[in-house]
Structures are given as structure tokens and as C-alpha cells.
Design a protein around this motif. Structure first.
Motif, PDB file in Angstrom:
ATOM      1  N   LEU B 323       0.848  -1.198   0.000  1.00 34.32           N
ATOM      2  CA  LEU B 323       0.000   0.000   0.000  1.00 34.32           C
ATOM      3  C   LEU B 323       0.889   1.256   0.000  1.00 34.32           C
ATOM      4  O   LEU B 323       1.181   1.820   1.045  1.00 34.32           O
ATOM      5  CB  LEU B 323      -0.907   0.014   1.244  1.00 34.32           C
ATOM      6  N   PRO B 324       1.299   1.695  -1.195  1.00 40.23           N
ATOM      7  CA  PRO B 324       2.121   2.915  -1.264  1.00 40.23           C
ATOM      8  C   PRO B 324       1.362   4.087  -0.640  1.00 40.23           C
ATOM      9  O   PRO B 324       0.192   4.309  -0.964  1.00 40.23           O
ATOM     10  CB  PRO B 324       2.331   3.113  -2.764  1.00 40.23           C
ATOM     11  N   LEU B 325       2.038   4.782   0.262  1.00 39.21           N
ATOM     12  CA  LEU B 325       1.336   5.720   1.131  1.00 39.21           C
ATOM     13  C   LEU B 325       1.936   7.123   1.033  1.00 39.21           C
ATOM     14  O   LEU B 325       3.161   7.269   1.091  1.00 39.21           O
ATOM     15  CB  LEU B 325       1.443   5.174   2.567  1.00 39.21           C
ATOM     16  N   THR B 326       1.069   8.108   0.873  1.00 42.29           N
ATOM     17  CA  THR B 326       1.463   9.522   0.870  1.00 42.29           C
ATOM     18  C   THR B 326       2.704   9.694  -0.011  1.00 42.29           C
ATOM     19  O   THR B 326       3.780  10.075   0.442  1.00 42.29           O
ATOM     20  CB  THR B 326       1.631  10.024   2.320  1.00 42.29           C
ATOM     21  N   THR B 327       2.489   9.429  -1.291  1.00 39.42           N
ATOM     22  CA  THR B 327       3.581   9.235  -2.236  1.00 39.42           C
ATOM     23  C   THR B 327       4.275  10.517  -2.688  1.00 39.42           C
ATOM     24  O   THR B 327       5.307  10.456  -3.342  1.00 39.42           O
ATOM     25  CB  THR B 327       3.061   8.472  -3.481  1.00 39.42           C
ATOM     26  N   HIS B 328       3.713  11.690  -2.336  1.00 41.47           N
ATOM     27  CA  HIS B 328       4.370  12.953  -2.702  1.00 41.47           C
ATOM     28  C   HIS B 328       5.281  13.456  -1.594  1.00 41.47           C
ATOM     29  O   HIS B 328       6.082  14.359  -1.808  1.00 41.47           O
ATOM     30  CB  HIS B 328       3.330  14.028  -3.027  1.00 41.47           C
ATOM     31  N   GLY B 329       5.125  12.883  -0.393  1.00 45.02           N
ATOM     32  CA  GLY B 329       5.956  13.340   0.724  1.00 45.02           C
ATOM     33  C   GLY B 329       5.173  14.047   1.816  1.00 45.02           C
ATOM     34  O   GLY B 329       5.740  14.379   2.868  1.00 45.02           O
ATOM     35  N   GLY B 330       3.886  14.314   1.550  1.00 49.55           N
ATOM     36  CA  GLY B 330       2.970  14.741   2.612  1.00 49.55           C
ATOM     37  C   GLY B 330       3.365  15.975   3.395  1.00 49.55           C
ATOM     38  O   GLY B 330       4.200  16.787   2.980  1.00 49.55           O
ATOM     39  N   LEU B 331       2.703  16.099   4.526  1.00 48.80           N
ATOM     40  CA  LEU B 331       2.932  17.245   5.410  1.00 48.80           C
ATOM     41  C   LEU B 331       4.250  17.098   6.150  1.00 48.80           C
ATOM     42  O   LEU B 331       4.857  18.070   6.571  1.00 48.80           O
ATOM     43  CB  LEU B 331       1.792  17.340   6.434  1.00 48.80           C
ATOM     44  N   LEU B 332       4.695  15.859   6.297  1.00 54.14           N
ATOM     45  CA  LEU B 332       5.949  15.596   7.002  1.00 54.14           C
ATOM     46  C   LEU B 332       7.158  16.051   6.193  1.00 54.14           C
ATOM     47  O   LEU B 332       8.178  16.413   6.759  1.00 54.14           O
ATOM     48  CB  LEU B 332       6.084  14.101   7.322  1.00 54.14           C
ATOM     49  N   SER B 333       7.040  16.027   4.841  1.00 53.86           N
ATOM     50  CA  SER B 333       8.227  16.333   4.033  1.00 53.86           C
ATOM     51  C   SER B 333       7.973  17.177   2.784  1.00 53.86           C
ATOM     52  O   SER B 333       8.838  17.941   2.383  1.00 53.86           O
ATOM     53  CB  SER B 333       8.907  15.024   3.597  1.00 53.86           C
ATOM     54  N   ALA B 334       6.802  17.050   2.152  1.00 53.84           N
ATOM     55  CA  ALA B 334       6.547  17.848   0.941  1.00 53.84           C
ATOM     56  C   ALA B 334       6.185  19.280   1.312  1.00 53.84           C
ATOM     57  O   ALA B 334       6.562  20.227   0.623  1.00 53.84           O
ATOM     58  CB  ALA B 334       5.437  17.244   0.095  1.00 53.84           C
ATOM     59  N   GLY B 335       5.444  19.455   2.418  1.00 51.02           N
ATOM     60  CA  GLY B 335       5.131  20.805   2.858  1.00 51.02           C
ATOM     61  C   GLY B 335       3.837  20.881   3.627  1.00 51.02           C
ATOM     62  O   GLY B 335       2.895  20.120   3.354  1.00 51.02           O
ATOM     63  N   HIS B 336       3.827  21.763   4.614  1.00 48.65           N
ATOM     64  CA  HIS B 336       2.602  21.994   5.394  1.00 48.65           C
ATOM     65  C   HIS B 336       2.384  23.499   5.524  1.00 48.65           C
ATOM     66  O   HIS B 336       3.114  24.163   6.245  1.00 48.65           O
ATOM     67  CB  HIS B 336       2.706  21.338   6.765  1.00 48.65           C
TER      68      HIS B 336
END
Lengths: 136, 391
Positions: B323-336
Motif C-alpha cells: 500500500l504505497p502511502l502519501t507518495t508525494h511526501g505529505g505534510l511531514l516532508s513535501a510541505g505543510h
């Protein structure tokens, strides 16, 4: 210059809680229909929707439901307290309260630990309920 | 067969994301909007609906009006939607409802802000700390960070289910790896479980790398009916199902702490879509803190309650995993960048379904689940999206 602490601002729905706290009593609404206490205070019971509520003193006893040791202050008002324990206490009467656990040993805090209410007199009008480890 | 009035996402766009000191909150909105219009092959003249979210860094009276006016458009449908972190996912559904009701034909959903660089950020953070997530009377006087509310949940989850800090770290490490393959992500350098474990403790058990970033950025998408989408430039991505769930408002009064409204939102979204968990190719889950992802996996039904910690280990949530999860990097790493950053998860689902996610493309994606979480695991919105071959 002293840094202003964050004071609660009572409103008509919550004033009895803060008035009782000033008297060093922990008081919460108790439903006269289903018999349950609830928190935070509402004008109808969240369990049975009855509006037959009475402010009732709690025993002040409870246990730690969860806790966190805070190392980064949300604002300057809390910087002097670091590190401190923010906890959720499960009262003997059922409801939960967020609170500060007053202790000189942060590492000793555990889920399930028995605690008792105490009061932090912020000024002449406001006392903040906090909790301490129960004396055994 | 896709019904003619089913909502389709036909354009997506992002501003630069990260530390973007030379753009105002509204300029970031404009950057994202123009990127989405170009992607869709549309112009502002085609837009007759606008949905946006509140910002924290500036005092906007009526954000949907402020954004429309800045763009120079006069939509026939306007909405400022605030479901905290669930706002991004919910914008898609609200656009779909407005189109289905005949109120408008093509909706622009956009949001973002310069949460990192705006000079008023200190004010925004202070406001969040004192009254944003915490109850102003019964919580704020005790000094919890927003992260502390999640730490209380993480500690209780550890107590009830034996979840470990190393399992939480695995979420941060995997999502960072995905961000390393996203050219527009805020943080792209790889991290290890050891790096997470050694990062500064913020509010135990949560460390620096367990917490989302603070970023500048904005994102936008254009939604229209399946009927109209047919003649447009991109392969349409359809809304197949959605659901909402609310369990509480303030964390201090929530008697459970480890089970969230995602149970309801997920169940409803799956029911509506007619799909099963095994049909979902990628899961773009809201990742404000590492523990959030673990609880969402459990409550959405991808694993049993209490087994989320074990689920995230062993590469299961990586790009080649089950189950590939949050594949863009999400709030933890792509940006919040606040409420609208959960909309990045929608944009990523669209890319994965189109097959245009570049180096981080998962093979043969037909469906995606997007999940938004607002407050302290309080309000949830789940979407199931898919291409024409999904249903």
C-alpha cells in the motif's frame, strides 16, 4: 517585566466551574436524568440530551489517562515551566480533563497513576485546577 | 460507465513550496491557480465556482471573496470551507455537490499561505497555540503545543497497543523517501530511523521528525462534470465516493483517544464507491504527525485496530509496497502550509491515477484513497478517486 500567563476567560456557560475552582472545588455538570457527569461543561447532557443538569462537586480523585512531557513552549508564557507535564486525567466520576501534572520527577509519570486535584492560584480571582500524585 | 454529472478533476497546480520569501499568500494562490488552469487547458473565464479555506497569517474577511476578487473573477458559487486539516479533501466533495446541484459548471478549489515566511507568523503560531487546537479555557492555560495533543494520543496508543517510537519513525522515513522523488517538496534529503530517534524531543513521545513541517505554498485543482471533462486536455480523475466522520472537538474531552472518526468516513467512502480495500492502489493519507498515519491505517480498515505500528514496517507503505502511502511526501516532508496542505494529497492522487507522477509513479494506478484529518484526530474526510477504468 513579568510575562502574562494565559488565563481562562469564563463565560455564562462555564462561570460555575471557575467560581468553584476559586473555592478550591472541582465542580462539573451532573445530569439529573441519566446520572452522568460530563466535561467540558455544556447546557445539555452529551449522553442523553437532557437539560436537567446540576453543578456537582467531584471527589478530585482520578488517574492519568495519558501524558506528554513538553520541551518546547507554545509561547513565552510557558518558557519558565519547561519541561512540564501536560496530562489528561480520567476523573473517578468518569469525565476527562486536560491538566498540568505538578511533580518534581517528570520521569516517574505513568498512565494509570492515581492523582488528586490541587489548585494553582493564578491571581486573586482565578484558580486553575492542576493534579498531583496521590499520597499513598 | 461514468455518469455525466459525476465530478471529475481536470486540472491541478502547485506554487513553489518550501521557503518562498518573495511571494505573498495571495501571490502563492495565483501561482497555483495559473498552474492548474494551464494543466487543464482552461482560462479564468471558464471558472464559475470557487472554494477556498481560511488562512492564519493574514486577517481576510471572507476568504472566498478575497481570493475571487484578487483573481478578478465573479463566480456564481462561492464557499470558504473550514474543516481544519480535512478541508482539502472536503473541497473536492463540495465542488462535486455544487456541480451536481446545477449551481455552477467548473469549480476552482485553491488554498495555501506563506506560513513559514510571513512576518506575522509568530502571531499565527501564538494564536494557534493559545486557542487554535486547544480549548481556550480548559486546555490553553496548561500550555499544550498542537503537537502535545497528538503526543497524548501517541502515548495512549503505545500504552494500549504496544506501538513503538521506532514504528512511528518508519512513517517519517518512508514519507521522506517519497518526498526525495518530488522536485517540489520542501525537504528532500533522506533520513533514517536512527535520525528520527535522535532528533530533538518536542513533546514526548513525539520528536522533531514525527512532526509536520511549516512551509510556504499553495495548491489548486479544477473540478467539472464528467460530461465536460470528456473534451478537455487531461485524463479525468473521478470522485467515486466520500465520507465524513467526527468523534469530538477538543482532545481533552475525548474519552477514547486512539480510535478516530476515520472509522465512519472510511466506511461511508468505501460503501459509496463500491470498492474494497484490495482495490485501492495508493493511499494518500494525512500525515500531520507520524501517529496520525498509524491510526488512519487502522481506522480506515487497512489493518486491524492496534496493528498500525506493525503495518508501516517492512516496506509495506513504500512505493513498491503493498500500500504505497502519501507518495508525494505529505505534510511531514513535501510541505505543510495550513488547512489547504491536505489538498496536496488530492493532487498527488490525481497524478498517480494519470500516471504522471514521474520518478515516484506507482505502477498501474487505477484508484486512490485520499484522507484528510482535522483538529486532533477529530474531523475526517475520506475520498476515493479513480480513472475511467476504476469503477
Amino acid at each position: 517585566m513579568a510575562i502574562e500567563r494565559i488565563f481562562p476567560s469564563p463565560n455564562p456557560g462555564t462561570a460555575p466551574y471557575w467560581k468553584a475552582a476559586r473555592q478550591h472545588q472541582l465542580s462539573l455538570p451532573k445530569c439529573q436524568a441519566c446520572g452522568k457527569f460530563h466535561s467540558y461543561p455544556r447546557s445539555q447532557c452529551p449522553f442523553c440530551s437532557s437539560d436537567k443538569l446540576e453543578w456537582t462537586n467531584c471527589s478530585g480523585a482520578g488517574t492519568i489517562f495519558s501524558y506528554t512531557e513538553v520541551f518546547r513552549a507554545p509561547s513565552k508564557a510557558f518558557a519558565a515551566d519547561l519541561p512540564y507535564i501536560v496530562a489528561i486525567v480520567e476523573l473517578k466520576e468518569g469525565p476527562h480533563l486536560m491538566t498540568r501534572l505538578v511533580t518534581n520527577d517528570n520521569a516517574s509519570v505513568r498512565i494509570g497513576q492515581p492523582v488528586t486535584v490541587a489548585f494553582d492560584d493564578m491571581d486573586e480571582e482565578t484558580s486553575l485546577p492542576v493534579f498531583k500524585a496521590s499520597q499513598t | 460507465m461514468i455518469a455525466a454529472n459525476r465530478a471529475a478533476i481536470v486540472g491541478i497546480g502547485e506554487s513553489a513550496i518550501g521557503k518562498i520569501e518573495d511571494r505573498s499568500a495571495l501571490q502563492l494562490h495565483s501561482d497555483a491557480v495559473h498552474a492548474a488552469l494551464a494543466d487543464a487547458g482552461l482560462t479564468l473565464n471558464d471558472i464559475d465556482g470557487l472554494i477556498t479555506n481560511p488562512v492564519r497569517v493574514e486577517a481576510w474577511n471572507m476568504p472566498c471573496g478575497v481570493v475571487s476578487s484578487y483573481l478578478g473573477i465573479r463566480p456564481s458559487y462561492l464557499l470558504t470551507l473550514d474543516l481544519a486539516g480535512a478541508s482539502g479533501a472536503a473541497m473536492v466533495h463540495h465542488a462535486a455537490m455544487a456541480i451536481a446541484a446545477g449551481q455552477c459548471k467548473t469549480v476552482l478549489c485553491v488554498g495555501g499561505q506563506n506560513l513559514l515566511s510571513n512576518k506575522l507568523r509568530a502571531h499565527a503560531v501564538k494564536q494557534m497555540a493559545e486557542s487554535g487546537a486547544a480549548h481556550p479555557q480548559f486546555e490553553a492555560p496548561y500550555g499544550p503545543l498542537v503537537a502535545s495533543n497528538y503526543a497524548l494520543i501517541a502515548r495512549r496508543h503505545m500504552h494500549e497497543y504496544g506501538t513503538t517510537p521506532e514504528q512511528m519513525a518508519e512513517v517519517a522515513v518512508t514519507i521522506r523517501k517519497h518526498a526525495s522523488l518530488n522536485p517540489n517538496a520542501h525537504k528532500r534529503s533522506l533520513i533514517t530511523v536512527d535520525d528520527v530517534m535522535k532528533s530533538p524531543m518536542i513533546t514526548s513521545p513525539l520528536k522533531r521528525y514525527d512532526c509536520a513541517l511549516v512551509s510556504d505554498g499553495a495548491c489548486a485543482a479544477i473540478i467539472t462534470s464528467a460530461d465536460r471533462a470528456r473534451d478537455l486536455k487531461q485524463k479525468p480523475v473521478y470522485l467515486l465516493g466520500q465520507g465524513y466522520g467526527l468523534s469530538h472537538s477538543y482532545v481533552g474531552e475525548y474519552l477514547n483517544l486512539t480510535t478516530s472518526g476515520a472509522v465512519d468516513s472510511g466506511r461511508k467512502a468505501f460503501e459509496m464507491s463500491g470498492l474494497k480495500h484490495s482495490d485501492i492502489d495508493v493511499a494518500e493519507l494525512y500525515d500531520c504527525f507520524t501517529i496520525t498515519v498509524i491510526i488512519e491505517l487502522e481506522d480506515l480498515g487497512f489493518c486491524k485496530k492496534g496493528e498500525g505500528g506493525a503495518f508501516v514496517q517492512g516496506g509495506r507503505i513504500g512505493l513498491d509496497g503493498e500500500l504505497p502511502l502519501t507518495t508525494h511526501g505529505g505534510l511531514l516532508s513535501a510541505g505543510h502550509f495550513g488547512l489547504s496542505a491536505g489538498f496536496l494529497h488530492v493532487l498527488e492522487a490525481v497524478r498517480q491515477i494519470r500516471g504522471s507522477a514521474g520518478e515516484r509513479q506507482v505502477k498501474d494506478v487505477k484508484t486512490a484513497l485520499v484522507h484528510g484529518n482535522g483538529g486532533t484526530i477529530a474531523i475526517h474526510c475520506t475520498l476515493i478517486l479513480g480513472g475511467a477504468d476504476a469503477a
